[in-house]
Enzyme design. Structure first.
Site, mmCIF file in Angstrom:
data_model
loop_
_atom_site.group_PDB
_atom_site.id
_atom_site.type_symbol
_atom_site.label_atom_id
_atom_site.label_comp_id
_atom_site.label_asym_id
_atom_site.label_seq_id
_atom_site.Cartn_x
_atom_site.Cartn_y
_atom_site.Cartn_z
ATOM 1 C CD GLU A 172 -2.935 -1.295 2.206
ATOM 2 O OE1 GLU A 172 -2.489 -1.042 3.346
ATOM 3 O OE2 GLU A 172 -4.081 -1.710 1.999
ATOM 4 C CG HIS A 199 -3.590 0.097 6.989
ATOM 5 N ND1 HIS A 199 -4.941 0.213 7.192
ATOM 6 C CD2 HIS A 199 -3.409 -1.067 6.299
ATOM 7 C CE1 HIS A 199 -5.556 -0.822 6.652
ATOM 8 N NE2 HIS A 199 -4.653 -1.614 6.107
ATOM 9 C CG HIS A 231 -6.350 -5.084 9.286
ATOM 10 N ND1 HIS A 231 -5.662 -6.148 8.724
ATOM 11 C CD2 HIS A 231 -6.216 -4.050 8.409
ATOM 12 C CE1 HIS A 231 -5.144 -5.769 7.560
ATOM 13 N NE2 HIS A 231 -5.466 -4.501 7.357
ATOM 14 C CG HIS A 262 -8.902 -2.711 4.149
ATOM 15 N ND1 HIS A 262 -8.361 -2.153 2.997
ATOM 16 C CD2 HIS A 262 -7.844 -3.232 4.818
ATOM 17 C CE1 HIS A 262 -7.052 -2.351 2.981
ATOM 18 N NE2 HIS A 262 -6.716 -2.991 4.083
#
Length: 272
Positions: free
Chosen positions: A118, A141, A143, A213
């Site tokens: 990413e 980032h 989850h 996501h």
């Protein structure tokens, strides 16, 4: 030998990333190789680093990012695990240099660890930070189970519905996540479209939920980026625990939340 040797500031910055990586794994938010972290470390770069040769051929970013010219970043490696990065960040991440064309990057240290898949999203965010001159240097980032669960209901994908709910669960969430939580509808992970949609949300929010996501959080330092996600997750857990106890939590009123904003001089919107 490592690029970190004899460079205390750079070493501390990279190990701050490693510390947060450990938190993400312990929280259960970083399954297998899930999630990624990037940090702008340009302020720690000396002339010797600038002269270091690349250890791999230049690789495409996926976009042209003119404000990143001359910048350096620490990046978690693709297919690398947070739990491993936590104990050995320079074997599970790498330092990259943005090429003169601002379209490619090259890895300079310590090992040929390819950055996160990413990377286009992360570097697009960093490009925007420099353009805005907001001082932000960290992108996390991950989850979070509870926040991602909310994204499976269309009700909570409407603008500021989830922000209002999470703010109302505990005063700290209103105080420490004062801009709330942005929402990006599902886009292919690692795509330019995901980056573009997130950039729009980052004009208003510092934390953005990617539908089905994960979450991306941005800040001046990596610890603060983690803290905002952690605080939002605490609110989500309070709400879910109340529901499992058989009742809908009342939450704080709009007036109570606005009082927090006023008394602590917080950014973000006033609730009606």
């Amino acid at each position: 030998m490592s690029i970190l040797d004899g460079r205390e500031g750079l070493k501390n910055a990279v190990y701050a990333v490693a510390e947060v990586a450990g938190y993400l794994w312990t929280k259960g938010w970083a399954e297998r190789n899930g999630g990624n972290i990037t940090l702008n470390i340009t302020e720690f770069v000396d002339e010797e680093i600038r002269k270091m040769p690349a250890i791999l051929e230049p690789r495409p970013i996926g976009d042209t990012l003119p404000f990143l010219k001359g910048c350096y970043f620490y990046c978690k490696g693709t297919n690398k695990r947070m739990r491993d990065l936590a104990r050995d960040p320079m074997s599970h991440g790498s330092i990259i240099r943005i090429c003169e064309d601002c379209t490619n990057y090259e890895i300079i240290a310590d090992k040929p660890v390819i950055p996160t898949s990413e990377i286009v999203s992360h570097l697009s965010f960093h490009n925007s930070f420099i353009k805005k001159e907001n001082g932000y240097k960290a992108v996390v980032h991950t989850h979070p189970i509870d926040l991602v669960a909310f994204s499976h209901s269309n009700k909570y994908l409407q603008k500021d519905v989830l922000t209002r709910l999470l703010w109302s669960m505990i005063p700290e969430t209103r105080a420490f996540c004062p801009k709330g939580l942005g929402i990006v509808p599902y886009r292919m992970p690692g795509s330019k479209e995901l980056a573009e949609e997130t950039l729009k949300q980052l004009d208003e929010y510092d934390v953005v939920l990617w539908e089905k996501h994960g979450v991306v959080s941005v800040s001046k330092d990596v610890g603060e980026a983690f803290d905002m996600i952690d605080t939002l997750s605490k609110s989500a857990q309070i709400y879910m625990n109340a529901k499992t106890m058989g009742f809908e939590p009342d939450g704080m009123s709009s007036q109570q939340m606005n009082d927090i904003k006023r008394d602590f001089n917080l950014p973000g919107k006033v609730l009606e």
